[in-house]
Design an enzyme around this catalytic site. Sequence first.
Site, PDB file in Angstrom:
ATOM      1  N   SER A  27      -5.243 -15.576  11.929  1.00 61.30           N
ATOM      2  CA  SER A  27      -3.840 -14.991  11.430  1.00 61.30           C
ATOM      3  C   SER A  27      -3.092 -16.059  11.051  1.00 61.30           C
ATOM      4  O   SER A  27      -1.866 -15.385  10.656  1.00 61.30           O
ATOM      5  CB  SER A  27      -3.038 -14.302  12.088  1.00 61.30           C
ATOM      6  N   ASN A 114      -0.470 -11.649  24.388  1.00 61.14           N
ATOM      7  CA  ASN A 114       0.322 -10.324  23.774  1.00 61.14           C
ATOM      8  C   ASN A 114       1.434  -9.902  24.262  1.00 61.14           C
ATOM      9  O   ASN A 114       1.702  -9.132  23.590  1.00 61.14           O
ATOM     10  CB  ASN A 114      -0.925  -9.204  25.431  1.00 61.14           C
ATOM     11  N   HIS A 160      10.372  23.729 -11.968  1.00 61.15           N
ATOM     12  CA  HIS A 160       9.214  23.459 -12.338  1.00 61.15           C
ATOM     13  C   HIS A 160       8.664  22.428 -13.665  1.00 61.15           C
ATOM     14  O   HIS A 160       7.820  23.673 -14.969  1.00 61.15           O
ATOM     15  CB  HIS A 160       8.171  24.957 -12.478  1.00 61.15           C
ATOM     16  N   SER A 281       4.738  -3.538 -25.919  1.00 62.29           N
ATOM     17  CA  SER A 281       3.217  -3.054 -25.656  1.00 62.29           C
ATOM     18  C   SER A 281       2.437  -4.715 -26.712  1.00 62.29           C
ATOM     19  O   SER A 281       2.996  -4.809 -27.451  1.00 62.29           O
ATOM     20  CB  SER A 281       2.210  -2.158 -26.360  1.00 62.29           C
ATOM     21  N   ASN A 289       7.906   0.304 -23.072  1.00 65.94           N
ATOM     22  CA  ASN A 289       7.561   0.940 -21.661  1.00 65.94           C
ATOM     23  C   ASN A 289       8.320   0.585 -20.354  1.00 65.94           C
ATOM     24  O   ASN A 289       8.864  -0.179 -19.814  1.00 65.94           O
ATOM     25  CB  ASN A 289       6.490   0.445 -21.312  1.00 65.94           C
ATOM     26  N   GLN A 326      -3.695  -6.865  15.362  1.00 67.70           N
ATOM     27  CA  GLN A 326      -3.776  -7.982  14.537  1.00 67.70           C
ATOM     28  C   GLN A 326      -3.412  -7.458  12.872  1.00 67.70           C
ATOM     29  O   GLN A 326      -3.319  -8.206  12.079  1.00 67.70           O
ATOM     30  CB  GLN A 326      -5.376  -9.323  14.471  1.00 67.70           C
TER      31      GLN A 326
END
EC number: 4.3.2.1
Length: 467
Positions: A27, A114, A160, A281, A289, A326
Amino acid sequence: MASEGDKLWGGRFVGSIDPIMEMFNSSVSYDQRMWSADIRGSQAYVKALEKAGLVSPTEMEHILTGLDQIHEEWSKGTFVLTKADEDIHTANERRLKELIGEPAGKLHTGRSRNDQVVTDMRLWLRDSCSALHLHLTRLIRTMVDRAAIEIDILFPGYTHMQRAQPIRWSHWILSHAVALCRDAERLGELRKRINVLPLGSGAIAGNPLGVDRELLRKELEFDSVSLNSMDATSERDFIAEFLFWASLCMTHLSKMSEDLIIYSTKEFSFVTLSDSYSTGSSLMPQKKNPDSLELIRSKAGRVFGRCSGFLMTLKGLPSTYNKDLQEDKEAMFDVYDTVCAVLQVASGVISTLQINKEGMEKALSPDMLATDIAYYLVRKGMPFRQAHGLSGKVVQLAETKGIALNKLSLEDLKSISPLFSNDVSKVWNYTNSVEQYTAAGGTAKSCVVAQVEQLRTWLKKTQESVI
């Protein structure tokens, strides 16, 4: 291929670990982010060992000096990981032994990975919550300042996704700011539950060597000491709560982004994003965008996935530590990075957003004042349910005639109720409409000013008591 006997846990093993398993088990590629927290925990722990008579003062000084050097190496980016470093704890202890020799072997006395790892995580997440809180309050302040400046701008409020009633643009901004304030408060509450010391709990049963946990608490600036060693080393509810907090905060940010995406379309044309937070684009040159907002919206789904995935990991575990845990660190790191980036981008979007005042006001239409007709009749003494029904008939009459509500003649209105008189003309004014909502929390200018003032007071108090 690494020998299992060389591992921190290798005493009862012979031979070598499979290289695929070694990579699968490792890890350190991501938990190295906790290097500073790991060193801080070890610095505190060796002081507790010295107090308990388990290391000499000289050995303690050697260990502390070595840890300081390791800290400097990490800070400068010169710390070198090896293939044998299974995790951040292994890496730091291995390097400590290289620097000071045999005394390094005493550092782990009575300590398990631990209680070590969960201490590291609590230290790291405690600091990270403070950073998130700072970014969150900066965003809220940006929103409040903008609301104060643009308080006179009116535009349609929607329910709505249909035009509902005229409101102040600032009222919309503050609706999101208030939700984010609650997120900031929740983060402060979460930090309190994070700030509990697990170190000194060992692997499961506790520490048998007289280690002073109160000393550890003070050294590491925790608020309290964990009550039960089994719970302390295995429980990850503070991670789950952090992931849920992030999910809720991202829900609020996603909703705000969705509104702004809609408002930025040509069909609405209420707002225009800064070029700094937009893209184009590759085919259509006219496009601008709102990628910043779309990414904020999508990142919410990413965070939800981390939260639900980790809860699924937890629900199948028996008591105490299991290697499944982990998975907690990658979820914690990824969600922190995501929310931290989102908050900063959101602040940039809000601070640079351009509004189209004319477009907002043009979108206001007389049909949005139908409720005001009902309120007009209520003020004339009519029960609300009856007034609501008659205002509906006014709408129906206008639709039948193919004209706007405000184009109905007084005679048309009197045909529905004799309570209508010349003063009904005041109903067709949008400013008059918003100004009638004077109850606390409403969209009248006085109320929105009060909201701004209250949020600025909240921000000041929050700044004075930074978590």
